[in-house]
Every structure is written in structure tokens, then in C-alpha cells.
Design a protein around this motif. Structure first.
Motif, PDB file in Angstrom:
ATOM      1  N   GLY A  32      44.080   9.239  54.096  1.00  0.00           N
ATOM      2  CA  GLY A  32      43.653   9.765  52.802  1.00  0.00           C
ATOM      3  C   GLY A  32      42.347   9.206  52.271  1.00  0.00           C
ATOM      4  O   GLY A  32      41.810   9.703  51.292  1.00  0.00           O
ATOM      5  N   LYS A  33      41.785   8.166  52.908  1.00  0.00           N
ATOM      6  CA  LYS A  33      40.545   7.555  52.423  1.00  0.00           C
ATOM      7  C   LYS A  33      39.299   8.325  52.851  1.00  0.00           C
ATOM      8  O   LYS A  33      38.264   8.226  52.209  1.00  0.00           O
ATOM      9  N   TRP A  34      39.411   9.067  53.958  1.00  0.00           N
ATOM     10  CA  TRP A  34      38.237   9.705  54.536  1.00  0.00           C
ATOM     11  C   TRP A  34      38.450  11.204  54.682  1.00  0.00           C
ATOM     12  O   TRP A  34      39.549  11.663  54.924  1.00  0.00           O
ATOM     13  N   SER A  35      37.352  11.963  54.571  1.00  0.00           N
ATOM     14  CA  SER A  35      37.482  13.416  54.648  1.00  0.00           C
ATOM     15  C   SER A  35      36.800  14.019  55.873  1.00  0.00           C
ATOM     16  O   SER A  35      37.182  15.082  56.323  1.00  0.00           O
ATOM     17  N   GLU A  36      35.767  13.348  56.400  1.00  0.00           N
ATOM     18  CA  GLU A  36      35.064  13.863  57.577  1.00  0.00           C
ATOM     19  C   GLU A  36      34.843  12.739  58.576  1.00  0.00           C
ATOM     20  O   GLU A  36      34.663  11.582  58.198  1.00  0.00           O
ATOM     21  N   TYR A  37      34.831  13.136  59.867  1.00  0.00           N
ATOM     22  CA  TYR A  37      34.733  12.167  60.954  1.00  0.00           C
ATOM     23  C   TYR A  37      33.731  12.652  61.995  1.00  0.00           C
ATOM     24  O   TYR A  37      33.534  13.863  62.157  1.00  0.00           O
ATOM     25  N   ASP A  38      33.127  11.713  62.715  1.00  0.00           N
ATOM     26  CA  ASP A  38      32.256  12.112  63.825  1.00  0.00           C
ATOM     27  C   ASP A  38      33.117  12.437  65.045  1.00  0.00           C
ATOM     28  O   ASP A  38      34.347  12.410  64.971  1.00  0.00           O
ATOM     29  N   GLU A  39      32.466  12.742  66.168  1.00  0.00           N
ATOM     30  CA  GLU A  39      33.198  13.151  67.372  1.00  0.00           C
ATOM     31  C   GLU A  39      34.098  12.049  67.940  1.00  0.00           C
ATOM     32  O   GLU A  39      35.030  12.323  68.689  1.00  0.00           O
ATOM     33  N   ARG A  40      33.848  10.798  67.560  1.00  0.00           N
ATOM     34  CA  ARG A  40      34.679   9.679  68.024  1.00  0.00           C
ATOM     35  C   ARG A  40      35.863   9.427  67.098  1.00  0.00           C
ATOM     36  O   ARG A  40      36.740   8.649  67.416  1.00  0.00           O
ATOM     37  N   GLY A  41      35.840  10.051  65.915  1.00  0.00           N
ATOM     38  CA  GLY A  41      36.894   9.823  64.934  1.00  0.00           C
ATOM     39  C   GLY A  41      36.522   8.802  63.881  1.00  0.00           C
ATOM     40  O   GLY A  41      37.343   8.428  63.046  1.00  0.00           O
TER      41      GLY A  41
END
Length: 125
Positions: A32-41
Motif C-alpha cells: 500500500g505504500k507504493w503505486s508504480e514500480y520499474d521492471e524489477r519491481g
């Protein structure tokens, strides 16, 4: 069986599981802290759609690399565990042919065999 060389003992003692590093920031304490991630997560935006600060980025990167290292070690341990199971089964075939033959029948290696499987048991022996 308490013999660490026994196939059943080995099967019952797999390596301790490690989290997939691509998912660590989406579960547990990070959920719940993060909304978007790069390809590695690794997170690139928090729940409020803001980019992490330089300090946060460094901490996230460090945590990701540590998780990746643990996960790679876990994968190596799983591979070694799988190989150990095969070797133990092979040793059982040499050392206790009857028990090994029983394990080749049915759905479970420890399940009782059916009368109809006796012919297969003698063929395997």
C-alpha cells in the motif's frame, strides 16, 4: 525417518523460502505504500503519486539488491535440494530395493499399495 540421507527426510526439509525480489515492495510492510514500480519491481512512485527522494531511492535499491541476493541463494539451495532428493532416491534403489520399489507405485511415495499393484511391484523388483 530421522536419517538426513533418507529421501523422505530430505523431501520434508526443503530450503527456507525467500521472497521474490520483484514482489517485496508490493507485500508485507511495504503493501500500500507504493503505486508504480520499474521492471524489477522497485518503486518509482509512492501511494500519493510522488517520486521517492534520493535517500528513499538509495534505501529501496539497497533493500532490493539484498532481497535479490537472498532469492538467488534460495534458488541455488532449491536446486541443490532437488539434486539431493534424486541422489537419495538413487541410493535407496541400490540399498533398499524393496522400499524403493514400493515408492514407485501409486500417487504418493508413502501411501499403501493396492492389491492390483502387486504385479507392478514384482515387475519393478
Amino acid at each position: 525417518f530421522d536419517d538426513p540421507e533418507d529421501p523422505d527426510y530430505i523431501e520434508a526439509h526443503p530450503p527456507e523460502q525467500a521472497a521474490d525480489p520483484r514482489l517485496i515492495f508490493q507485500t508485507g510492510e511495504h503493501e500500500g505504500k507504493w503505486s508504480e514500480y520499474d521492471e524489477r519491481g522497485v518503486p518509482i512512485k509512492n501511494a500519493k503519486k510522488r517520486k521517492p527522494s534520493k535517500k528513499e531511492k538509495d534505501a529501496l535499491e539497497s533493500e532490493f539488491l539484498e532481497a535479490k541476493k537472498k532469492y538467488q541463494q534460495y534458488l541455488k539451495e532449491v536446486e541443490a535440494w532437488e539434486q539431493q532428493k534424486l541422489e537419495a532416491e538413487s541410493a535407496l534403489e541400490r540399498n533398499d530395493r524393496l522400499r524403493w520399489a514400493f515408492r514407485q507405485l501409486g500417487d504418493s511415495k508413502a501411501a499403501p499399495i493396492q492389491v492390483s499393484e502387486l504385479e507392478d511391484l514384482f515387475r519393478i523388483l
